[in-house]
Design a protein around this motif. Structure first.
Motif, mmCIF file in Angstrom:
data_model
loop_
_atom_site.group_PDB
_atom_site.id
_atom_site.type_symbol
_atom_site.label_atom_id
_atom_site.label_comp_id
_atom_site.label_asym_id
_atom_site.label_seq_id
_atom_site.Cartn_x
_atom_site.Cartn_y
_atom_site.Cartn_z
ATOM 1 N N LEU A 156 0.840 -1.199 0.000
ATOM 2 C CA LEU A 156 0.000 0.000 0.000
ATOM 3 C C LEU A 156 0.876 1.250 0.000
ATOM 4 O O LEU A 156 0.644 2.198 -0.754
ATOM 5 C CB LEU A 156 -0.920 -0.017 1.230
ATOM 6 N N GLY A 157 1.908 1.230 0.845
ATOM 7 C CA GLY A 157 2.827 2.360 0.881
ATOM 8 C C GLY A 157 3.500 2.565 -0.466
ATOM 9 O O GLY A 157 3.607 3.685 -0.973
ATOM 10 N N ALA A 158 3.913 1.446 -1.072
ATOM 11 C CA ALA A 158 4.612 1.532 -2.354
ATOM 12 C C ALA A 158 3.717 2.143 -3.424
ATOM 13 O O ALA A 158 4.145 2.972 -4.224
ATOM 14 C CB ALA A 158 5.069 0.140 -2.782
ATOM 15 N N VAL A 159 2.461 1.732 -3.430
ATOM 16 C CA VAL A 159 1.593 2.210 -4.499
ATOM 17 C C VAL A 159 1.282 3.690 -4.310
ATOM 18 O O VAL A 159 1.105 4.429 -5.272
ATOM 19 C CB VAL A 159 0.310 1.354 -4.597
ATOM 20 N N LEU A 160 1.259 4.145 -3.059
ATOM 21 C CA LEU A 160 1.043 5.571 -2.843
ATOM 22 C C LEU A 160 2.248 6.363 -3.358
ATOM 23 O O LEU A 160 2.092 7.465 -3.887
ATOM 24 C CB LEU A 160 0.785 5.852 -1.366
ATOM 25 N N LEU A 161 3.427 5.783 -3.235
ATOM 26 C CA LEU A 161 4.619 6.436 -3.800
ATOM 27 C C LEU A 161 4.490 6.529 -5.321
ATOM 28 O O LEU A 161 4.784 7.560 -5.922
ATOM 29 C CB LEU A 161 5.886 5.666 -3.432
ATOM 30 N N VAL A 162 4.033 5.430 -5.939
ATOM 31 C CA VAL A 162 3.873 5.438 -7.399
ATOM 32 C C VAL A 162 2.863 6.514 -7.808
ATOM 33 O O VAL A 162 3.092 7.276 -8.757
ATOM 34 C CB VAL A 162 3.418 4.053 -7.898
ATOM 35 N N LEU A 163 1.768 6.576 -7.049
ATOM 36 C CA LEU A 163 0.739 7.579 -7.349
ATOM 37 C C LEU A 163 1.336 8.982 -7.223
ATOM 38 O O LEU A 163 1.093 9.852 -8.064
ATOM 39 C CB LEU A 163 -0.433 7.397 -6.375
ATOM 40 N N THR A 164 2.127 9.196 -6.174
ATOM 41 C CA THR A 164 2.742 10.510 -5.990
ATOM 42 C C THR A 164 3.648 10.844 -7.167
ATOM 43 O O THR A 164 3.615 11.956 -7.694
ATOM 44 C CB THR A 164 3.563 10.525 -4.686
ATOM 45 N N ILE A 165 4.455 9.862 -7.582
ATOM 46 C CA ILE A 165 5.362 10.114 -8.699
ATOM 47 C C ILE A 165 4.567 10.466 -9.955
ATOM 48 O O ILE A 165 4.915 11.400 -10.691
ATOM 49 C CB ILE A 165 6.270 8.892 -8.947
ATOM 50 N N ALA A 166 3.474 9.732 -10.184
ATOM 51 C CA ALA A 166 2.655 10.012 -11.369
ATOM 52 C C ALA A 166 2.125 11.434 -11.305
ATOM 53 O O ALA A 166 2.157 12.175 -12.293
ATOM 54 C CB ALA A 166 1.510 9.003 -11.463
ATOM 55 N N CYS A 167 1.642 11.835 -10.125
ATOM 56 C CA CYS A 167 1.108 13.191 -9.975
ATOM 57 C C CYS A 167 2.206 14.227 -10.182
ATOM 58 O O CYS A 167 1.993 15.242 -10.841
ATOM 59 C CB CYS A 167 0.492 13.369 -8.588
ATOM 60 N N VAL A 168 3.367 13.965 -9.613
ATOM 61 C CA VAL A 168 4.472 14.909 -9.757
ATOM 62 C C VAL A 168 4.825 15.073 -11.241
ATOM 63 O O VAL A 168 5.030 16.181 -11.733
ATOM 64 C CB VAL A 168 5.697 14.414 -8.955
ATOM 65 N N ASN A 169 4.826 13.957 -11.945
ATOM 66 C CA ASN A 169 5.159 14.012 -13.366
ATOM 67 C C ASN A 169 4.159 14.851 -14.143
ATOM 68 O O ASN A 169 4.531 15.670 -14.991
ATOM 69 C CB ASN A 169 5.196 12.592 -13.933
ATOM 70 N N VAL A 170 2.884 14.649 -13.863
ATOM 71 C CA VAL A 170 1.860 15.402 -14.593
ATOM 72 C C VAL A 170 1.919 16.879 -14.203
ATOM 73 O O VAL A 170 1.769 17.765 -15.049
ATOM 74 C CB VAL A 170 0.471 14.785 -14.341
ATOM 75 N N THR A 171 2.170 17.131 -12.916
ATOM 76 C CA THR A 171 2.323 18.525 -12.486
ATOM 77 C C THR A 171 3.430 19.191 -13.299
ATOM 78 O O THR A 171 3.289 20.315 -13.776
ATOM 79 C CB THR A 171 2.701 18.572 -10.991
ATOM 80 N N ASN A 172 4.513 18.461 -13.461
ATOM 81 C CA ASN A 172 5.640 18.960 -14.232
ATOM 82 C C ASN A 172 5.257 19.271 -15.671
ATOM 83 O O ASN A 172 5.584 20.320 -16.217
ATOM 84 C CB ASN A 172 6.727 17.883 -14.226
ATOM 85 N N LEU A 173 4.522 18.335 -16.278
ATOM 86 C CA LEU A 173 4.088 18.551 -17.659
ATOM 87 C C LEU A 173 3.177 19.777 -17.744
ATOM 88 O O LEU A 173 3.293 20.592 -18.661
ATOM 89 C CB LEU A 173 3.346 17.314 -18.172
ATOM 90 N N LEU A 174 2.263 19.893 -16.775
ATOM 91 C CA LEU A 174 1.334 21.027 -16.795
ATOM 92 C C LEU A 174 2.074 22.345 -16.575
ATOM 93 O O LEU A 174 1.739 23.362 -17.178
ATOM 94 C CB LEU A 174 0.258 20.841 -15.722
ATOM 95 N N LEU A 175 3.079 22.303 -15.725
ATOM 96 C CA LEU A 175 3.877 23.514 -15.497
ATOM 97 C C LEU A 175 4.533 23.962 -16.795
ATOM 98 O O LEU A 175 4.487 25.133 -17.167
ATOM 99 C CB LEU A 175 4.963 23.229 -14.471
#
Lengths: 111, 886
Positions: free
Chosen positions: B343-362
């Motif tokens: 569960l912890g690992a998947v939340l990290l993956v989700l965070t990374i995905a969000c960070v990546n999209v934030t980056n693209l949107l920026l």
């Protein structure tokens, strides 16, 4: 030239509308005119704020609105006080009296 | 109702916008018409209309619809960008939803019984606090003395053979006390529950069957079925949704029918009867009005204070107390650490995905700054523009969420297929209401998070800027050399913005690398643990050994002997034997051992040992090393002096300093002394990471009974699995009616014993790779964005004599600085995370240097690659082209 402030005191427009309509159903302009007359020109109501207030009171369930013929054969939206509106008028009147009294006492207080 | 009026009026306006607008216009017109010309000149019809029109919640809805439409158009206009973002989010949302769907019912949802929180599991506490099954004697005593429970029940696994149909069939079942279903709070959907009158020695043979079994034969109720050769009457059918967490695969339930009236449970020879064997699981439902703590305390007190009417043998003296757990905790305790880690690992993956999209949107936001400035100039407030941008990101997240839900549906199935056998409540895993709600919630949060940062970032100071000045700044602040003259003041605000814009993007990339490092280190530690585990010697030689369990309800010694002879004759078989229990098969069959040298009469000083009752040749076939003495052979048969082998740790622990050979002991119900003739190596019975348990080996022909279930072990020349059909055929040539189950190679059993870790590792590896890819993409994106913005500067540099390799170094240095920073930060996170998965690790420290060094090397390598591509592009920039770009 100094212009006299004719704005309705903040928060009292609802009370003025409810009181006016407690006497007879009226349309927007009628309400504005009546508030002006009875207040002897102290308060002037502008159409925008008045009509928004009427919308709000209608949605709150205190007024009913209905298009009717006026005496000069024109169509106008007439507002009638509902039962809930009458109760609200009592509440707001009491509230206003209480607060106005308090302000008066403060102003009259000496020293 | 005023709320009702609000809703109705608003809906009316939404659906009849033109009529409503006309209505307002008419009313305003009527008002103005009545005014004096002087008054009218100061009043403005349009403004009044707008003022009235803007009142009401429906305008917000209108605005959202307009925003959503606009957002959809913007997203459609750049499909590549949209797909990249949506897919990234889909991976994050899909993975986390799939894991949630598995973890939620197992760890968080209450068990599917009425008032499930009041059901406790009670077990005996062995030496060192280990948990041991309870005896029927303890159950009988607690049942008589305890006041905190409205029901207590005991249960043991049962695998009877169902005959009388086309083929004999082994079904999973349970033998229970009559109170079992009442304790769970479940009643049969058809027929009746067990009652106390059924549950006594020699009581009537009755069974309850599962709904699945009933569906195969709807007329089964009231009929008789044959189980293990005995006729049982089907008295009831359990409900369809009955989730029997203690034994999920059970299809039939019958009664234990133990003696419960005789308090001492001794037979005529004054030996303890089966009522005193440790092989029952006990559950209890705490009476309403009694707190769980009070029930625990009562159990503790009862265990500590024996009464004369309930005599306890030494091995069930409860001197170490009883262990009480909530049934839910008990069912899930084995998998909890692995699931929480995942569960912890998947939340990290989700965070990374969000960070990546934030980056693209920026990055995209920068390109759209002139659009925002234009809108601001036309009167849009900052809040309005932010609202618009967040609507866009929400729409993007929604797209990702829908794709993610599809992904989750697929991966949930994969998870179930991969899941270790000990994973409870597998049937409850799936996309259902709560999972859907989770996916929706996560999608919304992601949409808000990834949109808000870029929106805030790109809409600051819009009013001070003129749309036409929003082209990329000529000088990139992070590389602006002290000697380079600073851009003129008119550009100041732009520079200021690109500083914070770039630092945010860099910070995000650093975060991604850090999170990826955490995941990769965890995956690496698990991988190394498994390597260590599989190099642990199990005490036997697993290669080239085929195993299968053969069950003969009549326990005929002759049958097993002839079957073994038949198996030994199969070509390709080098040796064969059978045993009552097989290592790493999930069974645990222990008996009290009483040494002759222990002269105390009250059984104190006795201990429990695993019993392997086997045919001659078992130790040889399994490749278990003989340390001293001799093995058992064909001469150790009934009538001869009983011979027994003990394990190394048995000899060390219980016969310290003495010569084990020649010592005599009595095992469990056996009345005959057996002489120790040999000492063999320790064997891992439960798991590779478990401790060695004391074990004894004796001969089937010298044991009190013939076990009905025997595991055949067959050593083969070639691939053991290939020989399975021939071996089965050989056994069936002796009796075609015996069921043969659990056919597996010993190598499989070794692997399966670590299925939980293997499962966690597979998931971590997948997540780690996803994280690595996302981090590399993020790094690449930031660098190639930087290269694009620095084209002019790069061109200028090469015009001034910088060689291509200078340029490559410049770009790579920038990227690797970020990667190194991320790795440094990630190390802290990884140290914390590896503590969290410590219980899954084996044989290595959670700070295992090999793992850390290896992961850092991999991350640096991949980062280098991600930097290499933009750097190559930069080095190819021709000076003239660069100077021509605006």
């Amino acid at each position: 030239m100094e212009e006299k402030n004719t704005d309705v005191i903040q928060g009292t427009l609802d009370l003025l509308i409810l009181k006016t309509l407690s006497l007879a159903p009226l349309h927007g302009f009628g309400i504005a005119r009546r508030v002006e007359q009875v207040s002897r020109g102290v308060f002037k109501v502008n159409p925008g704020s008045l009509l928004v207030a009427l919308q709000r009171l209608e949605r709150a369930g205190w007024l009913d609105a209905e298009w009717r013929q006026t005496e000069n054969a024109r169509r106008a939206k007439f507002y009638t006080l509902t039962k809930a509106g009458r109760k609200q008028l009592e509440v707001e009147t009491e509230d206003w009296t209480r607060r106005a009294g308090a302000v008066m006492r403060l102003l009259k207080a000496e020293g | 109702m005023s709320l009702w009026r609000q809703i109705r009026r608003g809906l009316y306006v939404l659906t009849h916008r033109r009529v409503a607008d006309q209505d307002i216009a008419d009313e305003v017109q009527h008002f103005l018409d009545q005014m004096t010309p002087a008054e009218r000149s100061s009043a403005r019809a349009t403004m009044a209309r707008e003022q009235v029109r803007s009142y009401g919640w429906e305008n917000l809805v209108d605005q959202v619809i307009v925003d959503a439409r606009y957002a959809a158009r913007r997203l459609l206009a750049s499909p590549g960008f949209t797909i990249a973002c949506a897919l990234t989010l889909a991976v994050g949302i899909g993975a986390s939803t799939a894991i949630f769907s598995a973890v939620y019912p197992i760890l968080f949802e209450p068990l599917p019984y009425p008032d499930a929180g009041r059901i406790l599991m009670i077990s005996d506490r062995g030496a060192g606090g280990s948990r041991v099954d309870v005896t029927f004697g303890t159950y009988a005593e607690l049942g008589a003395r305890s006041r905190s429970f409205s029901a207590l029940a005991v249960v043991e696994p049962w695998q009877p053979t169902l005959t009388g149909r086309a083929e004999p069939e082994r079904v999973d079942g349970q033998r229970v006390s009559a109170s079992y279903f009442r304790t769970l709070g479940i009643i049969p959907r058809l027929g009746r529950d067990f009652d106390a009158a059924d549950d006594r020695p020699h009581g009537s043979n009755v069974v309850l069957v599962s709904n699945a079994l009933w569906q195969k034969d709807a007329s089964i109720l009231g009929k008789q079925i044959t189980l293990d050769g005995d006729r049982y009457t089907v008295i009831g059918v359990m409900p369809a949704g009955f989730d029997n967490v203690v034994s999920p695969s059970a299809q039939v339930w019958s009664l234990l029918q133990y003696e419960s009236s005789a308090p001492f449970f001794r037979d005529a020879g004054s030996h303890y009867t089966r009522e005193w064997g440790h092989h029952l699981a006990m559950i209890g439902r705490v009476r309403s009005g009694v707190t769980l703590d009070a029930a625990r305390r009562e159990i503790d007190d009862l265990a500590r204070i024996p009464t004369p009417e309930f005599v306890r043998p030494s091995w069930a003296s409860l001197s170490d107390g009883l262990t009480v757990h909530a049934l839910q905790d008990d069912v899930t305790s084995g998998v909890r650490p692995a699931l929480l880690a995942i569960l912890g690992a998947v939340l990290l993956v989700l965070t990374i995905a969000c960070v990546n999209v934030t980056n693209l949107l920026l990055a995209r936001g920068v390109q759209r700054r002139s659009e925002f400035a234009m809108r601001a100039a036309l009167g849009a407030g900052r809040a309005r523009i932010i609202g618009q941008l967040v609507t866009e990101s929400l729409l993007l997240a929604l797209l990702g969420g829908i794709l993610g839900l599809g992904l989750a549906a697929i991966s949930t199935r994969a998870l179930i297929a991969l899941s270790p056998p000990e994973l409870p409540r597998v049937d409850a895993i799936g996309i259902n209401g709560s999972v859907f709600l989770y996916a929706f919630g996560v999608t919304t949060v992601c949409g808000l998070l990834v949109g808000l940062v870029p929106a805030l970032q790109n809409t600051g100071n819009l009013r001070q800027r003129h749309p036409s000045t929003s082209h990329p700044s000529t000088s990139h602040p992070s590389i602006s050399h002290p000697s380079t003259s600073h851009p003129s003041t008119s550009h100041h605000s732009i520079s200021h913005h690109s500083i914070s814009h770039h630092s945010i993007r860099k910070a995000l990339v650093v975060t991604e690398v850090a999170l990826a490092l955490i995941l990769l280190v965890s995956a690496g530690l698990l991988l190394r643990s498994l390597d260590h585990l599989f190099s642990v010697p199990p005490g036997f030689r697993p290669s080239h050994v085929l195993t299968m369990q053969v069950q003969d309800a009549q326990s005929r010694y002759g049958f097993f002997t002839r079957a073994l002879d038949a198996v030994r004759r199969v070509p390709g078989v080098t040796s064969a034997a059978y045993t009552s229990q097989l290592p790493l098969s999930g069974r645990l069959d222990g008996y009290g051992a009483h040494m002759e040298s222990n002269t105390r009469t009250d059984e104190s000083g006795d201990f429990s040992a695993l019993r392997y009752t086997a045919s001659p040749g078992y130790v040889e076939t399994m490749g278990i090393a003989l340390h001293r003495g001799r093995l058992l052979d064909e001469h150790d048969i009934a009538g001869q002096p009983h011979a027994i082998l003990v394990s190394e740790s048995f000899a060390k622990r219980n016969l310290a300093g003495q010569d084990p050979l020649g010592q005599r002991l009595r095992l469990g119900p056996d009345t005959v002394w057996a002489t120790i003739v040999g000492v063999v190596a320790d064997v891992k019975q439960q798991s590779l990471d478990g401790d060695e348990t004391d074990a004894v080996y004796n001969a089937t022909s010298q044991w009190v009974w013939v076990d009905a279930k025997q595991s055949f072990v067959v050593h083969t020349q070639g691939d053991p699995a290939a020989l399975a059909p021939a071996v089965k055929a050989a056994i069936w040539s002796v009796d075609k009616d015996v069921p043969i189950v659990q056919v597996a190679t010993m190598t499989d059993l070794v692997a399966r014993s670590e299925a939980k870790r293997q499962f966690a590792l597979t998931v971590f590896e997948a997540f780690g790779l996803a994280a690595l890819a996302l981090a590399a993409i993020g790094l690449y994106g930031v660098l190639s964005g930087a290269v694009t913005e620095r084209l002019r500067e790069i061109g200028l540099r090469s015009a001034l004599g910088a060689s291509p390799s200078d340029i490559v170094t410049l770009i790579i240095r920038q990227g690797m600085t970020l990667a190194t920073l991320g790795i440094a930060l990630g190390l802290f996170g990884a140290i914390v995370a590896s503590r969290a998965i410590a219980s899954l690790l084996f044989g290595i420290s959670s700070l295992d240097p090999t793992t850390y060094v290896g992961v850092i090397a991999v991350l640096l390598g991949v980062s280098g690659l991600a930097c290499w591509l933009p750097a190559m592009r930069a080095s190819g920039v021709a000076p003239l082209i660069a100077l021509r770009t605006p």
